[in-house]
Design a protein around this motif. Sequence first.
Motif, mmCIF file in Angstrom:
data_model
loop_
_atom_site.group_PDB
_atom_site.id
_atom_site.type_symbol
_atom_site.label_atom_id
_atom_site.label_comp_id
_atom_site.label_asym_id
_atom_site.label_seq_id
_atom_site.Cartn_x
_atom_site.Cartn_y
_atom_site.Cartn_z
ATOM 1 N N VAL A 194 0.623 -1.100 -0.066
ATOM 2 C CA VAL A 194 0.077 -0.495 0.400
ATOM 3 C C VAL A 194 1.246 1.134 0.266
ATOM 4 N N LYS A 195 1.051 1.960 -1.135
ATOM 5 C CA LYS A 195 2.116 3.406 -1.231
ATOM 6 C C LYS A 195 0.656 4.061 -1.333
ATOM 7 N N ASP A 196 -0.636 4.269 -1.885
ATOM 8 C CA ASP A 196 -1.300 5.304 -1.884
ATOM 9 C C ASP A 196 -3.184 4.904 -1.925
ATOM 10 N N GLU A 197 -3.617 6.016 -2.357
ATOM 11 C CA GLU A 197 -5.223 5.059 -1.222
ATOM 12 C C GLU A 197 -5.554 4.184 -2.814
ATOM 13 N N THR A 198 -5.092 4.736 -3.814
ATOM 14 C CA THR A 198 -6.143 3.803 -5.001
ATOM 15 C C THR A 198 -5.436 2.454 -4.520
ATOM 16 N N SER A 199 -3.958 2.099 -3.924
ATOM 17 C CA SER A 199 -3.668 0.350 -3.446
ATOM 18 C C SER A 199 -4.148 0.134 -2.638
ATOM 19 N N LEU A 200 -4.460 1.100 -0.963
ATOM 20 C CA LEU A 200 -5.545 0.586 -0.039
ATOM 21 C C LEU A 200 -6.564 0.541 -0.468
ATOM 22 N N ARG A 201 -7.691 0.995 -1.612
ATOM 23 C CA ARG A 201 -8.422 0.307 -1.842
ATOM 24 C C ARG A 201 -8.517 -1.082 -2.619
ATOM 25 N N ALA A 202 -7.761 -1.029 -3.703
ATOM 26 C CA ALA A 202 -7.542 -2.151 -3.643
ATOM 27 C C ALA A 202 -7.161 -3.462 -2.559
ATOM 28 N N ALA A 203 -6.281 -2.923 -1.958
ATOM 29 C CA ALA A 203 -5.927 -4.203 -0.595
ATOM 30 C C ALA A 203 -7.341 -4.490 0.094
ATOM 31 N N CYS A 204 -8.162 -3.199 0.499
ATOM 32 C CA CYS A 204 -9.414 -3.357 0.999
ATOM 33 C C CYS A 204 -10.580 -3.887 0.444
ATOM 34 N N ARG A 205 -10.579 -4.304 -1.531
ATOM 35 C CA ARG A 205 -11.550 -4.821 -2.399
ATOM 36 C C ARG A 205 -11.107 -6.360 -1.775
ATOM 37 N N ILE A 206 -9.688 -6.638 -2.259
ATOM 38 C CA ILE A 206 -10.093 -8.122 -2.013
ATOM 39 C C ILE A 206 -9.568 -8.547 -1.020
ATOM 40 N N VAL A 207 -9.714 -7.927 0.645
ATOM 41 C CA VAL A 207 -10.014 -8.866 1.754
ATOM 42 C C VAL A 207 -11.502 -8.599 1.456
ATOM 43 N N ARG A 208 -12.492 -7.817 1.230
ATOM 44 C CA ARG A 208 -13.806 -7.715 0.852
ATOM 45 C C ARG A 208 -14.433 -9.173 -0.021
ATOM 46 N N ALA A 209 -13.921 -9.450 -0.082
ATOM 47 C CA ALA A 209 -13.667 -10.601 -2.031
ATOM 48 C C ALA A 209 -13.740 -11.868 -0.731
ATOM 49 N N LEU A 210 -13.225 -12.249 0.269
ATOM 50 C CA LEU A 210 -13.192 -13.101 1.189
ATOM 51 C C LEU A 210 -14.918 -13.185 1.700
ATOM 52 N N GLY A 211 -15.434 -12.488 1.983
ATOM 53 C CA GLY A 211 -17.116 -12.368 2.101
ATOM 54 C C GLY A 211 -17.122 -11.517 3.550
ATOM 55 N N VAL A 212 -16.246 -10.442 4.036
ATOM 56 C CA VAL A 212 -16.202 -9.737 5.426
ATOM 57 C C VAL A 212 -16.532 -8.666 4.312
ATOM 58 N N ASP A 213 -17.272 -8.504 5.483
ATOM 59 C CA ASP A 213 -18.210 -6.708 5.198
ATOM 60 C C ASP A 213 -17.648 -5.674 5.322
ATOM 61 N N THR A 214 -16.934 -5.423 6.074
ATOM 62 C CA THR A 214 -16.275 -4.220 6.686
ATOM 63 C C THR A 214 -14.979 -4.313 6.662
ATOM 64 N N VAL A 215 -14.170 -3.363 6.498
ATOM 65 C CA VAL A 215 -13.168 -3.398 6.827
ATOM 66 C C VAL A 215 -12.525 -2.098 7.386
ATOM 67 N N VAL A 216 -11.786 -2.184 8.600
ATOM 68 C CA VAL A 216 -11.301 -0.879 9.139
ATOM 69 C C VAL A 216 -9.731 -1.407 9.364
ATOM 70 N N VAL A 217 -9.062 0.025 8.429
ATOM 71 C CA VAL A 217 -7.380 0.076 8.804
ATOM 72 C C VAL A 217 -7.103 0.456 10.056
ATOM 73 N N SER A 218 -6.142 0.456 10.719
ATOM 74 C CA SER A 218 -5.328 1.026 11.555
ATOM 75 C C SER A 218 -4.529 1.639 11.027
ATOM 76 N N MET A 219 -4.109 2.643 10.959
ATOM 77 C CA MET A 219 -2.659 3.588 10.090
ATOM 78 C C MET A 219 -1.592 4.631 11.070
ATOM 79 N N GLY A 220 -1.804 4.112 12.142
ATOM 80 C CA GLY A 220 -0.808 4.636 13.099
ATOM 81 C C GLY A 220 -0.831 6.420 12.930
ATOM 82 N N LYS A 221 0.066 6.460 12.513
ATOM 83 C CA LYS A 221 0.187 8.901 12.561
ATOM 84 C C LYS A 221 -0.672 8.749 11.495
ATOM 85 N N ASP A 222 -0.960 8.064 10.244
ATOM 86 C CA ASP A 222 -1.643 8.489 9.086
ATOM 87 C C ASP A 222 -3.036 8.352 9.528
#
Length: 323
Positions: A194-222
């Motif tokens: 994950v290097k930008d919002e586009t890749s962040l969205r893509a990563a979450c899309r992959i996880v939700r495709a597993l069957g998860v409804d909602t992904v909430v990502v903690s990103m430290g100082k970001d």
Amino acid sequence: MERNVVVVGGTNMDICGKSDKPVVAHDSNPGSVWFSTGGVGHNIALNMARMGLSVSFLTAVGDDSQGRDILCEARENGIKMVLPPFQGHGTGVYVYLCGNDGNMELAVNDMAVTSLITPKTLEPYEALLREADLVVGEANLQEETLRYMGGIARHFVVDPVSSIKMPRLSTVWKNIEVFKPNLFELEELAGIHVKDETSLRAACRIVRALGVDTVVVSMGKDGAWYDDESLKFHMPVAESSRIVDTTGCGDAFVAGFCFGRLDEGTQPLCGAFGSPKRYALACALSASAITAESKETVSSRMSREEMISRVTGMLAHGKEKHE
């Protein structure tokens, strides 16, 4: 109306050392050492109890002095400890070392007793799990236990704990309503850097495709990222006076998010954030900030009043950022 949460997960005694200077490997580092109760499940449950939620906690402690201390702490904080101590077993222990910046450098855990939480152990409490407004699990539990819980819970929230333990969720994904990884865990699971919002969205899309409804990502100082089928947004970190120790911030984040989810019907601030989902994420970030300001894994300052104050502060500083 009182909202009920059931947390199932690990409990242990924490032994923490914090170096006065940057950690030097293979050497003795002058600093301070303290003891406290800990464990991912324990920290989530204790944070939520201090936030004023009604919490039942199914965990494994031994029949030893550490186990008795944990049971006493739970009673003092209004947590309903459900499982009796496991006779002949010792309570788990977690040892970790922080640098002078408060970030963890190294840890060792002995959590064997947690493996005693099995579907058979939980069967007598099926009604409790089924009727809860939220059930929170974490990947220190075995896969079969998480799968059993996911098949019962109406609303199932899961913390993966670490990338090493995420394979325990391989047959559980479709039962998870809210999945809370940190950024590294998300990258490991999705196979994407994950290097930008586009890749962040893509990563979450992959996880939700597993069957998860909602992904909430903690990103430290970001800050944090919320992602479900209909809504995706970023929220910056909450204001913090100073960072003392980041250990426990992820657990507080989960507890804060659950607080926000259950508080949405009665808290006027929810409307000010524009949606219950934004309010829940603001609560998560506020809880994390409170925790980072203390050397305690679960801050003694954690309370409903402190949470509301921090969330109000985020609103005043424009931290609700709509995107």
